[in-house]
Design a protein around this motif. Sequence first.
Motif, short mmCIF file in Angstrom:
data_model
loop_
_atom_site.label_atom_id
_atom_site.label_comp_id
_atom_site.label_asym_id
_atom_site.label_seq_id
_atom_site.Cartn_x
_atom_site.Cartn_y
_atom_site.Cartn_z
N GLY A 282 -22.44 114.96 -17.16
CA GLY A 282 -22.69 113.58 -17.54
C GLY A 282 -24.02 113.41 -18.26
N GLY A 283 -24.85 114.45 -18.25
CA GLY A 283 -26.06 114.44 -19.05
C GLY A 283 -25.72 114.67 -20.52
N TYR A 284 -26.72 114.63 -21.39
CA TYR A 284 -26.43 114.87 -22.81
C TYR A 284 -27.67 115.38 -23.54
CZ TYR A 284 -28.61 110.25 -23.67
OH TYR A 284 -29.48 109.19 -23.73
N LEU A 285 -27.41 115.99 -24.70
CA LEU A 285 -28.46 116.46 -25.60
C LEU A 285 -28.46 115.59 -26.84
CD1 LEU A 285 -27.54 120.29 -25.67
CD2 LEU A 285 -29.01 119.13 -24.01
N VAL A 286 -29.63 115.38 -27.42
CA VAL A 286 -29.75 114.78 -28.75
C VAL A 286 -30.41 115.82 -29.64
CG1 VAL A 286 -30.74 112.93 -30.14
CG2 VAL A 286 -29.91 112.44 -27.83
N ILE A 287 -29.67 116.24 -30.68
CA ILE A 287 -30.14 117.31 -31.56
C ILE A 287 -30.41 116.72 -32.94
CG2 ILE A 287 -29.60 119.55 -32.57
CD1 ILE A 287 -27.68 120.01 -30.22
N GLN A 288 -31.66 116.76 -33.37
CA GLN A 288 -32.07 116.21 -34.66
C GLN A 288 -32.69 117.30 -35.52
OE1 GLN A 288 -31.50 113.22 -35.77
NE2 GLN A 288 -31.09 111.93 -34.00
N GLU A 289 -32.05 117.56 -36.66
CA GLU A 289 -32.59 118.54 -37.61
C GLU A 289 -33.46 117.82 -38.63
OE1 GLU A 289 -29.74 121.49 -39.19
OE2 GLU A 289 -28.27 120.57 -37.84
N THR A 290 -34.69 118.29 -38.81
CA THR A 290 -35.58 117.77 -39.85
C THR A 290 -35.88 118.90 -40.82
OG1 THR A 290 -37.71 118.36 -38.83
CG2 THR A 290 -36.63 116.34 -38.06
N GLU A 291 -36.60 118.59 -41.88
CA GLU A 291 -36.92 119.62 -42.87
C GLU A 291 -37.83 120.70 -42.28
OE1 GLU A 291 -38.64 119.91 -47.45
OE2 GLU A 291 -38.00 117.99 -46.61
N LEU A 293 -38.44 121.31 -38.74
CA LEU A 293 -38.02 121.92 -37.48
C LEU A 293 -36.84 121.14 -36.91
CD1 LEU A 293 -39.28 119.73 -35.29
CD2 LEU A 293 -41.36 121.02 -35.67
N THR A 294 -36.30 121.66 -35.81
CA THR A 294 -35.22 120.98 -35.09
C THR A 294 -35.73 120.56 -33.72
OG1 THR A 294 -33.48 122.22 -36.23
CG2 THR A 294 -32.91 121.25 -34.12
N VAL A 295 -35.44 119.31 -33.35
CA VAL A 295 -35.89 118.76 -32.07
C VAL A 295 -34.67 118.52 -31.20
CG1 VAL A 295 -37.12 116.89 -30.94
CG2 VAL A 295 -37.85 117.66 -33.21
N ILE A 296 -34.74 118.96 -29.94
CA ILE A 296 -33.66 118.77 -28.98
C ILE A 296 -34.20 118.04 -27.76
CG2 ILE A 296 -31.89 119.89 -27.57
CD1 ILE A 296 -31.97 122.25 -29.50
N ASP A 297 -33.58 116.91 -27.43
CA ASP A 297 -34.00 116.11 -26.28
C ASP A 297 -32.92 116.19 -25.21
OD1 ASP A 297 -35.56 114.36 -24.77
OD2 ASP A 297 -34.46 112.61 -25.53
N VAL A 298 -33.32 116.40 -23.96
CA VAL A 298 -32.39 116.50 -22.83
C VAL A 298 -32.49 115.24 -21.99
CG1 VAL A 298 -31.69 117.85 -20.81
CG2 VAL A 298 -32.70 119.01 -22.81
N ASN A 299 -31.32 114.66 -21.64
CA ASN A 299 -31.29 113.42 -20.86
C ASN A 299 -30.28 113.54 -19.72
OD1 ASN A 299 -32.89 111.33 -22.69
ND2 ASN A 299 -31.60 112.59 -24.03
N THR A 300 -30.56 112.88 -18.59
CA THR A 300 -29.63 112.91 -17.45
C THR A 300 -28.38 112.10 -17.72
OG1 THR A 300 -30.85 111.09 -16.45
CG2 THR A 300 -31.39 113.32 -15.70
N GLY A 301 -28.45 111.05 -18.58
CA GLY A 301 -27.28 110.27 -18.93
C GLY A 301 -26.61 109.65 -17.72
N LYS A 302 -25.30 109.97 -17.56
CA LYS A 302 -24.51 109.40 -16.47
C LYS A 302 -24.67 110.17 -15.16
CE LYS A 302 -20.96 108.23 -19.89
NZ LYS A 302 -19.57 108.52 -20.35
N TYR A 303 -25.39 111.32 -15.22
CA TYR A 303 -25.49 112.15 -14.02
C TYR A 303 -26.60 111.63 -13.11
CZ TYR A 303 -26.09 116.33 -11.12
OH TYR A 303 -26.19 117.20 -10.08
N THR A 304 -26.25 111.27 -11.89
CA THR A 304 -27.24 110.73 -10.95
C THR A 304 -27.55 111.67 -9.80
OG1 THR A 304 -25.47 109.60 -9.74
CG2 THR A 304 -26.60 108.36 -11.48
N GLY A 305 -26.84 112.81 -9.72
CA GLY A 305 -27.12 113.79 -8.69
C GLY A 305 -26.62 113.38 -7.31
N THR A 306 -26.91 114.23 -6.32
CA THR A 306 -26.44 113.97 -4.95
C THR A 306 -27.54 114.07 -3.91
OG1 THR A 306 -25.84 116.32 -4.76
CG2 THR A 306 -24.11 114.78 -5.44
N HIS A 307 -28.65 114.74 -4.20
CA HIS A 307 -29.69 114.95 -3.19
C HIS A 307 -30.97 114.18 -3.52
CE1 HIS A 307 -27.00 118.46 -2.59
NE2 HIS A 307 -27.29 118.25 -1.31
N ASP A 308 -31.73 114.69 -4.48
CA ASP A 308 -32.98 114.03 -4.84
C ASP A 308 -33.21 114.18 -6.34
OD1 ASP A 308 -34.30 116.61 -5.36
OD2 ASP A 308 -34.27 116.82 -3.17
N LEU A 309 -34.23 113.49 -6.84
CA LEU A 309 -34.51 113.46 -8.28
C LEU A 309 -34.80 114.85 -8.82
CD1 LEU A 309 -35.03 111.98 -10.93
CD2 LEU A 309 -37.39 111.59 -10.15
#
Length: 414
Positions: A282-291, A293-309
């Motif tokens: 349920g998490g996701y990546l955002v991948i942006q290519e620029t002239e 370099l390439t930047v990749i951002d990681v997000n938890t999205g819909k994933y809320t886990g089961t134990h702790d943060l």
Amino acid sequence: MNKVVLVQVEESYTKIALLEDDHLAELHWEKNEQGSIVGNIYKGNVENVLPGMQAAFIDIGLERNAFLYVKEAIPTVLKEEGINPSIGDILKPGQEVLVQILKEGIGTKGPRVTRNVTLPGHWVVLMPMVDHVGVSKRIEDERERRRLIEVAERVQIPGMGIIIRTTAVGADENELAADIRRLQERWQKIKEKINRRPSRSLVYQGGTLVERILRDMIDDEVQQIRVNDCTTYNQMWEWAEENYPLLRSRLHLQDGRDYWTEFNLQVEIEKALRPKTWLKSGGYLVIQETEALTVIDVNTGKYTGTHDLEDTVRKTNLEAAREIARQLRLRSIGGIIVIDFIDMTVDSHRQEVLDVLRESLQRDKAPTNVLGITPLGLVEMTRKKVRDSLSSMLTEPCSCCDGRGRVYRKSPIT
């Protein structure tokens, strides 16, 4: 891991897909009448020398001059002796030089070339201009490395160098010797052409896409190579018979099959062109290519886990690390890459994510280097860029929004 290679021959293009456990991992294609120029050897002419850039432009008869950087212009013998002359001491305008294509021209840039010619085989790489024996860094078993070096020193041709490829793990002396003999014969034919051909001409073609895939992509994990064209299948069979007989049992002719439709590959390609990639959790990546370099951002999205943060963050980052390695191959992203994983407070979790990223990148044939985590918590890495990214090959800047978006090219390959 179960690997399957799909070879689809169409009227204009030959397209190849690598599936790993039924997931699309890599894409390769080329025009049937054109082909790639990487690996080609040309008899060129020095157009101009730029001491300020420590580089030279070489006319090899193509639309754009090739770029020769000083490190690729210095003969390997001088490098080993620690001699580093200026570009002006090595090359002069009008001088004839033998060069080999390292990288295709990208954007407005011409191809990048080297004077240190190499001829790759299935087991070894022949270096006809230098006397040296080396082993691929990817072979980590010290016992196997020593064995391969001993074998290489016995079969080495005097005056010529060889590098043992990763595929040679477990290969015997006869297999390595036969590979070297084939490459030596090829070099002799190239030398004959050099003497006959005029300046600014091709003297050796690096091989078709299918030959390069058989030589460079196939390993023991590939269970099947499915081919939808009889002529291409026969060519692959002949190559395997000469270079790698055990491969023949893995070749399967399925004449007329449309793998792109059968395996729903077009949908996977369209997903790989989107900035956002969803993870199974349920998490996701955002991948942006620029002239630059390439930047990749990681997000938890819909994933809320089961134990702790912290546990949620760790699991998301571990899944993201594996998917990032796959996306870099699938999208053919090269150059500088910056990854913004979700912040982790536990040092062991940070190291675990780096280890999983490095381990996942081991499947990648392109050289990669993970530099570590910066004080800002960003992961810096590089991946060798040898061709355009998937996005730049299949899409172009949108004329309606000043290039802020991208649209499919008028003649899409897919």
